[in-house]
Write an enzyme that holds these catalytic residues in place. Structure first.
Site, PDB file in Angstrom:
ATOM      1  N   PRO A  22       0.753  -1.337  -0.043  1.00 12.24           N
ATOM      2  CA  PRO A  22       0.135  -0.117   0.189  1.00 12.24           C
ATOM      3  C   PRO A  22       0.919   1.341   0.026  1.00 12.24           C
ATOM      4  O   PRO A  22       2.125   1.119   0.152  1.00 12.24           O
ATOM      5  CB  PRO A  22      -0.662  -0.096   1.172  1.00 12.24           C
ATOM      6  N   PRO A  23       0.309   2.436  -0.416  1.00 10.79           N
ATOM      7  CA  PRO A  23       0.963   3.578  -0.380  1.00 10.79           C
ATOM      8  C   PRO A  23       1.696   3.909   1.228  1.00 10.79           C
ATOM      9  O   PRO A  23       0.921   3.515   2.089  1.00 10.79           O
ATOM     10  CB  PRO A  23       0.053   4.681  -1.001  1.00 10.79           C
ATOM     11  N   GLY A  24       2.629   4.473   0.824  1.00 15.93           N
ATOM     12  CA  GLY A  24       3.203   5.257   2.162  1.00 15.93           C
ATOM     13  C   GLY A  24       4.049   3.964   3.211  1.00 15.93           C
ATOM     14  O   GLY A  24       4.605   4.384   4.153  1.00 15.93           O
ATOM     15  N   THR A  25       4.138   2.671   2.569  1.00 15.43           N
ATOM     16  CA  THR A  25       4.821   1.887   3.256  1.00 15.43           C
ATOM     17  C   THR A  25       6.249   1.715   3.107  1.00 15.43           C
ATOM     18  O   THR A  25       7.106   0.798   3.917  1.00 15.43           O
ATOM     19  CB  THR A  25       4.097   0.370   2.917  1.00 15.43           C
ATOM     20  N   LYS A  71       8.060   1.962   0.070  1.00 17.42           N
ATOM     21  CA  LYS A  71       8.708   1.023  -0.976  1.00 17.42           C
ATOM     22  C   LYS A  71      10.046   1.944  -1.614  1.00 17.42           C
ATOM     23  O   LYS A  71      10.976   1.393  -1.906  1.00 17.42           O
ATOM     24  CB  LYS A  71       7.852   0.832  -1.988  1.00 17.42           C
ATOM     25  N   THR A  72       9.484   3.418  -2.180  1.00 11.68           N
ATOM     26  CA  THR A  72      10.553   4.142  -2.324  1.00 11.68           C
ATOM     27  C   THR A  72      11.872   4.071  -1.740  1.00 11.68           C
ATOM     28  O   THR A  72      12.881   3.869  -2.056  1.00 11.68           O
ATOM     29  CB  THR A  72      10.103   5.532  -2.565  1.00 11.68           C
ATOM     30  N   GLU A 119     -10.675 -13.951  13.547  1.00 14.49           N
ATOM     31  CA  GLU A 119      -9.092 -14.756  13.203  1.00 14.49           C
ATOM     32  C   GLU A 119      -9.135 -15.628  14.364  1.00 14.49           C
ATOM     33  O   GLU A 119      -8.229 -16.722  13.854  1.00 14.49           O
ATOM     34  CB  GLU A 119      -8.334 -13.678  13.033  1.00 14.49           C
ATOM     35  N   ASP A 127     -14.988 -16.788   3.218  1.00 13.37           N
ATOM     36  CA  ASP A 127     -14.953 -17.824   3.959  1.00 13.37           C
ATOM     37  C   ASP A 127     -16.246 -19.008   3.503  1.00 13.37           C
ATOM     38  O   ASP A 127     -15.835 -20.061   3.048  1.00 13.37           O
ATOM     39  CB  ASP A 127     -14.963 -17.708   5.318  1.00 13.37           C
TER      40      ASP A 127
HETATM   41  P1  ADP Z   1       5.896   4.314  -0.914  1.00 18.22           P
HETATM   42  O1  ADP Z   1       6.897   4.486  -1.906  1.00 18.22           O
HETATM   43  O2  ADP Z   1       5.702   2.973  -0.264  1.00 18.22           O
HETATM   44  O3  ADP Z   1       4.544   5.054  -1.202  1.00 18.22           O
HETATM   45  P2  ADP Z   1       7.712   5.928   0.654  1.00 18.22           P
HETATM   46  O4  ADP Z   1       9.087   5.096   0.583  1.00 18.22           O
HETATM   47  O5  ADP Z   1       7.507   7.120  -0.540  1.00 18.22           O
HETATM   48  O6  ADP Z   1       6.256   5.292   0.343  1.00 18.22           O
HETATM   49  O7  ADP Z   1       7.610   6.378   2.116  1.00 18.22           O
HETATM   50  C1  ADP Z   1       7.250   7.796   2.326  1.00 18.22           C
HETATM   51  C2  ADP Z   1       8.032   8.028   3.587  1.00 18.22           C
HETATM   52  O8  ADP Z   1       7.455   7.508   4.704  1.00 18.22           O
HETATM   53  C3  ADP Z   1       9.329   7.921   3.762  1.00 18.22           C
HETATM   54  O9  ADP Z   1      10.376   8.802   3.109  1.00 18.22           O
HETATM   55  C4  ADP Z   1       9.741   7.608   5.125  1.00 18.22           C
HETATM   56  O10 ADP Z   1       9.960   8.988   5.744  1.00 18.22           O
HETATM   57  C5  ADP Z   1       8.425   7.251   5.816  1.00 18.22           C
HETATM   58  N1  ADP Z   1       8.350   5.631   5.902  1.00 18.22           N
HETATM   59  C6  ADP Z   1       7.498   4.776   5.355  1.00 18.22           C
HETATM   60  N2  ADP Z   1       7.978   3.552   5.630  1.00 18.22           N
HETATM   61  C7  ADP Z   1       8.848   3.735   6.618  1.00 18.22           C
HETATM   62  C8  ADP Z   1       9.731   2.512   7.291  1.00 18.22           C
HETATM   63  N3  ADP Z   1       9.441   1.309   7.351  1.00 18.22           N
HETATM   64  N4  ADP Z   1      10.781   3.243   8.123  1.00 18.22           N
HETATM   65  C9  ADP Z   1      11.010   4.526   8.345  1.00 18.22           C
HETATM   66  N5  ADP Z   1      10.509   5.426   7.460  1.00 18.22           N
HETATM   67  C10 ADP Z   1       9.324   5.018   6.613  1.00 18.22           C
HETATM   68 ZN    ZN Z   2     -12.544 -15.407   7.938  1.00 18.54          ZN
END
Ligand code: ADP
Ligand code: ZN
Length: 647
Positions: free
Chosen positions: A223-226, A228-229, A447, A523
């Site tokens: 998902p977004p913000g996790t 990946k970048t 669960e 289920d």
């Molecule tokens: P995505 O590419 O998955 O949308 P990003 O890599 O752009 O997410 O994450 C955005 C910001 O969120 C990162 O620059 C960082 O500051 C913060 N962040 C997200 N996940 C983490 C993590 N696991 N540990 C530390 N910072 C994180």
């Molecule tokens: Zn279930």
């Protein structure tokens, strides 16, 4: 990216920077030329341009009376206008111009009668005809074109101008990141999986000399913000290689072929600085399945871009200095299967939302530069932020610092965090990305129900992990099972055990929440499918005995099938399915009630930590006097292949 943009405009020439102005000037010049040309030697040799004449607009009746009174001595008749030249002694006469009233059958007789010479002319508005007929449209067209070109140029980050539409230098961001794995908290599994890539980039020779092929593409799914970048950057940072990043959507422009040429540029650039990493964010923007052409018909541009990407990935060999492509997506299921073939993005790494522990770690990473008051309890912040991604947490910390700053505090206090969390959650709730407390509780019991039944039933797959961290849109929680290796046959009791486990979720809701929810939809569908297959395909019921009622064109449960039975049998089949479900459901309800202590404990722990291991599940059951079914031939060092069981 910005630091590269700025210096570009100074070098840009006049044409690039002022397209509108250029065309205004151009248009004016053209109009002036036409005007002088046509009014001097033009079609109307009634010398309008003669500086000594003056023109007067008059009414038609006035002009006619001038004609009748012989006050004009020459008349030109156009389609819409009629002009009379005043009789004068020298050339300083007045030209009377009137709009014609048609039809006027008496005009010519009047002219004849007054003996005024007259002639027909084509209208003298050639200039305006030209102007409105085609100069203006062309001008407007060019203006729009230039405007768009300029806009595109901006979106690409300057450079190029009209002639360089396809140029991609500025949309590729190239850097050598100083981020490493420590900056990415939590997500241990994901880091472990990409750690190998760092090694490939650092010492490719080690692998190449053994004849191994270095992987070219890795898909980061989550998902977004996790992060990946962040993870992709950390790989480049750890390996100390160049990191070239683009977003998938920036390949897609309105001109067919532009995206493809950008892909070519991208790979060229990457090869120049190899070893390097290419990071394509939102790859679904280009990689959408070609079968799913939009309602507007096929999308040529996207298709060409995708084909170019495939060609590039097949084309380069990573042997000398490797180029590895990392791509991020939230929706791997929409990607074109061609992208996922061996030699392309054949590895997938799941970057998931953090659990409780993960959130604490992420908070710790981001809190480094923040001055904290003593009363801040990160554990509590982590508890309040269930279901949020790393980016949300980073936001919360920043927001808390801003709040403290606004009040002129020296340190960021716990109340600031509380406030920041509330704001963030309120914002996210609008986008419905967070689940409520009530739902969390339902999911936790649901669960736990699955997990308990799986552990106490003979023939069921052991539990590997139970989680109430939402995963994607469909699953609010999940129980992972450890399937036995090399298992091709299922015995009848194992099928029934699977049905029981599937019903465990719904039954737990009934017993412990006292109300059932929609969460069990998937289920129930699967349980129904299994029972149906038992009767129709595997000859495990009394209805048809060994007779096969449905031929499966596809071997798997849920595959397509051909029905081959009577109305009567269909009725019997329905009641068989219903009765079996009822019977199993009753049994599961009883089992859960017997083990209610274990369920309550498991659900409580889940609500606290969001994830518990299979080990812990077994511990809890045993501690509460329940008996866990140990599988006869379960090997301890079984490889943990995972299979999802959605809520
Ligand atoms: P995505 O590419 O998955 O949308 P990003 O890599 O752009 O997410 O994450 C955005 C910001 O969120 C990162 O620059 C960082 O500051 C913060 N962040 C997200 N996940 C983490 C993590 N696991 N540990 C530390 N910072 C994180
Ligand atoms: Zn279930």
């Amino acid at each position: 990216m910005n630091n590269q943009d700025n210096n570009n405009n100074q070098g840009g020439n006049f044409f690039n920077n002022n397209p509108l102005l250029v065309f205004v000037i151009f248009a004016v010049v053209v109009i002036v030329i036409f005007k002088t040309f046509f009014s001097q030697g033009g079609l109307d040799n009634f010398s309008l341009s003669n500086s000594s004449t003056s023109t007067r607009n008059v009414s038609y009746s006035k002009l006619k009376s001038l004609i009748k009174n012989k006050q004009v001595d020459y008349v030109t008749i156009g389609n819409t206008k009629i002009k009379g030249m005043e009789k004068s002694l020298n050339s300083r006469g007045t030209v009377y111009v009137a709009r014609r009233v048609i039809p006027d059958l008496s005009l010519i007789p009047d002219l004849e009668k007054s003996k005024i010479s007259y002639s027909g002319v084509s209208e003298d508005n050639v200039v305006s005809d030209m102007l409105f007929g085609w100069i203006l449209p062309i001008f407007i067209f060019f203006a729009i074109w230039m405007f768009l070109a300029k806009k595109m140029q901006k979106s690409m980050g300057g450079g190029g101008g009209l002639l360089g539409i396809g140029s991609s230098k500025k949309m590729i961001n190239s850097e050598k990141p100083n981020v490493n794995f420590d900056d990415m908290a939590g997500n241990k599994e994901a880091k472990e999986e990409v750690a190998e890539i760092v090694d490939f980039l650092r010492s490719p020779q080690r692998y190449v000399k053994l004849g191994a092929q270095i992987p070219k593409g890795v898909l980061l799914v989550g998902p977004p913000g996790t992060g990946k970048t962040l993870l992709a950057k950390a790989v480049a940072g750890e390996a100390e290689v160049q990191f070239l990043s683009v977003t998938g959507s920036s390949f897609i422009e309105m001109f067919v072929g532009v995206g493809a040429s950008r892909v070519r540029d991208l790979f060229e650039q990457a090869k120049k600085v190899a070893p390097s990493i290419i990071f394509i964010d939102e790859i679904d923007a280009i990689g959408k399945s070609r079968a799913s052409g939009g309602p507007m018909g096929g999308n040529d541009e996207r298709e060409q871009t995708l084909n170019q990407l495939l060609a590039e990935m097949d084309g380069f060999s990573s042997d000398g200095a490797p180029v590895i492509v990392l791509a991020a997506t939230n929706r791997p299921e929409v990607l074109d299967p061609a992208l996922l073939r061996p030699g392309r993005f054949d590895r997938q790494v799941l970057v998931d939302k953090p659990d409780y522990e993960g959130r604490i770690e992420i908070l710790k990473v981001h809190i480094k530069d923040v001055k904290l008051a003593k009363d801040v309890v990160l554990e509590e912040v982590a508890r309040m932020t269930a279901g949020l991604a790393g980016a949300d947490l980073a936001n919360i910390i920043n927001e808390a610092a801003l709040l403290a700053g606004r009040e002129n505090k020296d340190e960021v206090a716990h109340v600031d965090f509380k406030e920041a969390v509330e704001r963030q959650i309120a914002g996210l709730e609008k986008k419905s990305r967070r689940i409520s407390e009530k739902e969390r509780k339902i999911v936790a019991f649901h669960e736990s129900g699955h997990a308990l039944i799986a552990e106490v039933t003979k023939g069921a797959k052991k539990v590997n992990k139970v989680s109430i961290v939402p995963r994607g849109l469909a699953a609010l929680g999940y129980t992972l099972n450890t399937p036995e290796e090399n298992k091709y046959l299922m015995q009848k009791h194992e099928l029934i055990a699977e049905i029981d486990v599937l019903l465990g979720g719904r039954a737990a809701e009934k017993v412990f929440i006292n109300e059932i929810s929609t969460g069990a939809g998937n289920d129930l569908e699967r349980a129904t499918d299994i029972i149906k297959s038992m009767a129709c395909v595997y000859g495990m019921s009394d209805i048809a005995g060994l007779m096969v009622l449905e031929k499966r064109t596809n071997q798997f449960i849920g595959g397509q099938s051909q029905k081959d039975y009577s109305e009567q049998t269909a009725k019997e089949l329905d009641s068989f399915i219903k009765n079996t479900l009822d019977e199993r459901y009753l049994h599961v309800l009883e089992t859960l009630e017997e083990n209610s202590k274990s369920i309550n404990e498991m659900a409580g722990e889940l609500l606290e930590t969001e994830v518990i291991s299979g080990e812990r599940v077994r511990e809890i059951i045993k501690a509460n006097g329940g008996s866990v079914f140990e599988d006869e031939d379960l090997h301890s060092e079984k490889k943990e292949k995972e299979e999802d069981k959605k809520v």
